[in-house]
Design a protein around this motif. Structure first.
Motif, PDB file in Angstrom:
ATOM      1  N   GLN A   1      45.718  53.273  60.835  1.00 22.51           N
ATOM      2  CA  GLN A   1      46.550  52.438  59.974  1.00 22.51           C
ATOM      3  C   GLN A   1      47.372  53.298  59.016  1.00 22.51           C
ATOM      4  N   LEU A   2      46.727  54.291  58.424  1.00 23.22           N
ATOM      5  CA  LEU A   2      47.428  55.164  57.476  1.00 23.22           C
ATOM      6  C   LEU A   2      48.505  55.983  58.168  1.00 23.22           C
ATOM      7  N   LEU A   3      48.213  56.471  59.375  1.00 24.53           N
ATOM      8  CA  LEU A   3      49.212  57.259  60.101  1.00 24.53           C
ATOM      9  C   LEU A   3      50.422  56.390  60.436  1.00 24.53           C
ATOM     10  N   TYR A   4      50.182  55.156  60.827  1.00 25.26           N
ATOM     11  CA  TYR A   4      51.271  54.217  61.110  1.00 25.26           C
ATOM     12  C   TYR A   4      52.184  54.093  59.884  1.00 25.26           C
ATOM     13  N   ILE A   5      51.569  53.885  58.726  1.00 22.91           N
ATOM     14  CA  ILE A   5      52.350  53.702  57.489  1.00 22.91           C
ATOM     15  C   ILE A   5      53.050  55.000  57.090  1.00 22.91           C
ATOM     16  N   ALA A   6      52.304  56.109  57.070  1.00 22.34           N
ATOM     17  CA  ALA A   6      52.866  57.391  56.620  1.00 22.34           C
ATOM     18  C   ALA A   6      54.033  57.829  57.491  1.00 22.34           C
ATOM     19  N   LYS A   7      53.906  57.641  58.792  1.00 25.20           N
ATOM     20  CA  LYS A   7      54.989  58.027  59.704  1.00 25.20           C
ATOM     21  C   LYS A   7      56.263  57.253  59.387  1.00 25.20           C
ATOM     22  N   ARG A   8      56.133  55.991  59.072  1.00 25.37           N
ATOM     23  CA  ARG A   8      57.304  55.165  58.817  1.00 25.37           C
ATOM     24  C   ARG A   8      57.908  55.433  57.438  1.00 25.37           C
TER      25      ARG A   8
END
Length: 283
Positions: free
Chosen positions: A216-223
């Motif tokens: 979930q965090l990687l999804y957000i951080a990437k965006r």
């Protein structure tokens, strides 16, 4: 070519060193000691120097001086030092790539930004040892380098700074897979821990409710990184890339994202200076 085809060819070009393999074996061996691991790291002066620089950087914010590898392992923990070793050898492996230096500098800036955002957001959420999350951000897009090396024309076709055709959607259209999936395949081939390549594999799945906090965090951080690096100069709000429901799932809000970006701007140079000194000269 499928993602597996790219991974198979890439694993013959981008190879982790024997030192990394030995360190991984020691970490997997419950009978090994801190001294055993430290001795192997010390056999590679460049690796040892990088680990100490990272351990003493503001990224960890350790109050004292870490002046030996043994102390780094003791203070930061075996898992954290292993992540530093992974970071070093990954950047070393991809030095063999045939690519324009300006492109590579930009690639590692984006990767380090994503790593810093992961760490800040994890810390803000009270995740224990949030520093470990940085390796997910750093390695999340290695598949881009693989595609660039093997099929430059397809890599070029995948480029997009159109908010209506997001890069990872275009990758799926052109390649049949995303750079994230290719990244995960290579990391799995390198026998990195499951919790690393699984989160990276799933970074573009929109239904975050079915996945763990790392994904979930990687999804957000990437965006968030993409808003500031891929779509920089465009007048976009975070809602263009991340939904309110996705943020609420992690108890995040726009203010926290802006604070994460400020932290990234503050710490980017220090990490670049260690992992990619050439790119740091851009700042």
């Amino acid at each position: 070519m499928t993602a597996d085809d790219y991974v198979e060819q890439a694993s013959e070009i981008f190879v982790l060193s024997d030192s990394f393999i030995r360190i991984r074996e020691l970490i997997d061996d419950e009978a090994s000691t801190i001294d055993d691991i430290s001795e192997v790291i010390l056999l590679d002066p460049a690796l040892a120097g990088t680990v100490l620089k990272l351990a003493n950087s503001p990224f960890f914010n350790y109050p004292g001086k870490i002046d030996t590898i043994s102390k780094a392992v003791l203070v930061l923990g075996i898992t954290e030092v292993y992540n530093l070793v992974i970071a070093y050898f990954t950047t070393e492996a991809f030095k063999k790539i045939n690519a324009n230096q300006a492109y590579l500098d930009d690639f590692w800036i984006k990767s380090i930004d994503c790593a810093l955002l992961m760490k800040f957001l994890g810390t803000s959420l009270g995740i224990v040892h949030a520093e470990r999350l940085f390796i997910l951000g750093l390695l999340h897009n290695l598949g881009e380098l693989v595609v660039h090396q093997l099929t430059l024309e397809k890599h070029t076709a995948c480029e997009s700074n159109d908010i209506n055709l997001l890069p990872w959607h275009k990758q799926q259209d052109i390649l049949g897979f995303t750079f994230g999936e290719c990244s995960a395949g290579l990391l799995k081939e390198w026998q990195l821990p499951y919790n690393i390549f699984a989160a990276i594999r799933d970074q573009d799945i929109d239904d975050l409710s079915q996945y763990n906090v790392e994904t979930q965090l990687l999804y957000i951080a990437k965006r968030v990184m993409s808003k500031n690096q891929v779509f920089k100069g465009q007048s976009l709000d975070y809602s263009s890339l991340v939904t309110k429901e996705q943020l609420e799932l992690l108890c995040l809000d726009k203010n926290m994202l802006e604070n994460a970006v400020d932290y990234c701007d503050l710490e980017r140079l220090s990490l670049l200076a260690i992992l990619n000194p050439r790119a740091s000269m851009l700042y």
